[in-house]
Write a protein that holds these residues in place. Structure first.
Motif, mmCIF file in Angstrom:
data_model
loop_
_atom_site.group_PDB
_atom_site.id
_atom_site.type_symbol
_atom_site.label_atom_id
_atom_site.label_comp_id
_atom_site.label_asym_id
_atom_site.label_seq_id
_atom_site.Cartn_x
_atom_site.Cartn_y
_atom_site.Cartn_z
ATOM 1 N N LYS A 77 47.529 39.677 -110.882
ATOM 2 C CA LYS A 77 47.842 40.507 -110.304
ATOM 3 C C LYS A 77 49.105 39.475 -109.391
ATOM 4 C CE LYS A 77 44.208 44.487 -110.373
ATOM 5 N NZ LYS A 77 43.669 45.220 -110.149
ATOM 6 N N ILE A 78 48.535 38.914 -108.840
ATOM 7 C CA ILE A 78 48.903 38.114 -107.686
ATOM 8 C C ILE A 78 50.349 37.549 -108.743
ATOM 9 C CG2 ILE A 78 48.585 35.283 -106.713
ATOM 10 C CD1 ILE A 78 46.233 36.246 -105.983
ATOM 11 N N ILE A 79 49.746 36.362 -109.447
ATOM 12 C CA ILE A 79 50.882 36.133 -110.373
ATOM 13 C C ILE A 79 52.272 36.770 -110.067
ATOM 14 C CG2 ILE A 79 52.164 34.975 -112.611
ATOM 15 C CD1 ILE A 79 50.499 32.930 -110.036
ATOM 16 N N GLU A 80 51.856 38.747 -111.008
ATOM 17 C CA GLU A 80 53.284 39.954 -111.003
ATOM 18 C C GLU A 80 53.650 39.634 -109.746
ATOM 19 O OE1 GLU A 80 50.122 42.629 -112.466
ATOM 20 O OE2 GLU A 80 51.028 42.021 -114.820
ATOM 21 N N LYS A 81 52.791 39.602 -109.162
ATOM 22 C CA LYS A 81 53.464 40.251 -107.277
ATOM 23 C C LYS A 81 54.701 38.716 -106.883
ATOM 24 C CE LYS A 81 51.514 40.049 -103.021
ATOM 25 N NZ LYS A 81 49.524 40.760 -102.306
ATOM 26 N N ILE A 82 54.017 37.399 -107.559
ATOM 27 C CA ILE A 82 55.844 36.929 -106.525
ATOM 28 C C ILE A 82 56.094 36.749 -107.700
ATOM 29 C CG2 ILE A 82 55.710 34.586 -107.247
ATOM 30 C CD1 ILE A 82 52.954 33.825 -106.290
ATOM 31 N N LEU A 83 56.152 37.090 -109.409
ATOM 32 C CA LEU A 83 57.487 37.219 -110.119
ATOM 33 C C LEU A 83 58.281 38.639 -110.149
ATOM 34 C CD1 LEU A 83 55.829 36.708 -113.585
ATOM 35 C CD2 LEU A 83 57.041 34.794 -112.320
ATOM 36 N N LYS A 84 57.554 39.241 -109.116
ATOM 37 C CA LYS A 84 58.975 41.002 -108.481
ATOM 38 C C LYS A 84 59.286 39.556 -107.815
ATOM 39 C CE LYS A 84 55.967 44.575 -110.053
ATOM 40 N NZ LYS A 84 54.496 45.512 -109.440
#
Length: 87
Positions: A77-84
């Motif tokens: 979830k945290i990595i997805e947030k960064i990728l966005k």
């Protein structure tokens, strides 16, 4: 860049997860650093940021390392947030 383009694996330390791109990738860390507010270390090969009390390393090769966590779902979830942020 989406998390679907990465393979996630726990690190040997058991308190980190690494996400490797499925295809060869070269990231423009200078451009990425301008999109992320919480950069702590910036170099030609690596960015280190703080996100939700975790240390995240983003490598020029596309590898992303989430340190200080042993729950893969939360790390994702945290990595997805960064990728966005860096899209």
């Amino acid at each position: 860049m989406d998390l679907d383009n990465f393979v996630g694996n726990p690190c040997s330390s058991k308190t980190s997860f690494e996400f490797m791109p499925k295809q060869k990738t070269i990231l423009d860390l200078e451009k990425i650093s301008k999109k992320i507010n919480n950069v702590e270390v910036k170099s030609k090969i690596l960015l280190i940021i703080k996100e939700d009390d975790l240390t995240i390393s983003i490598f020029r090769s596309g590898k992303i390392l989430a340190r200080g966590i042993n729950d893969e779902k939360i790390a994702r979830k945290i990595i997805e947030k960064i990728l966005k942020k860096i899209k």
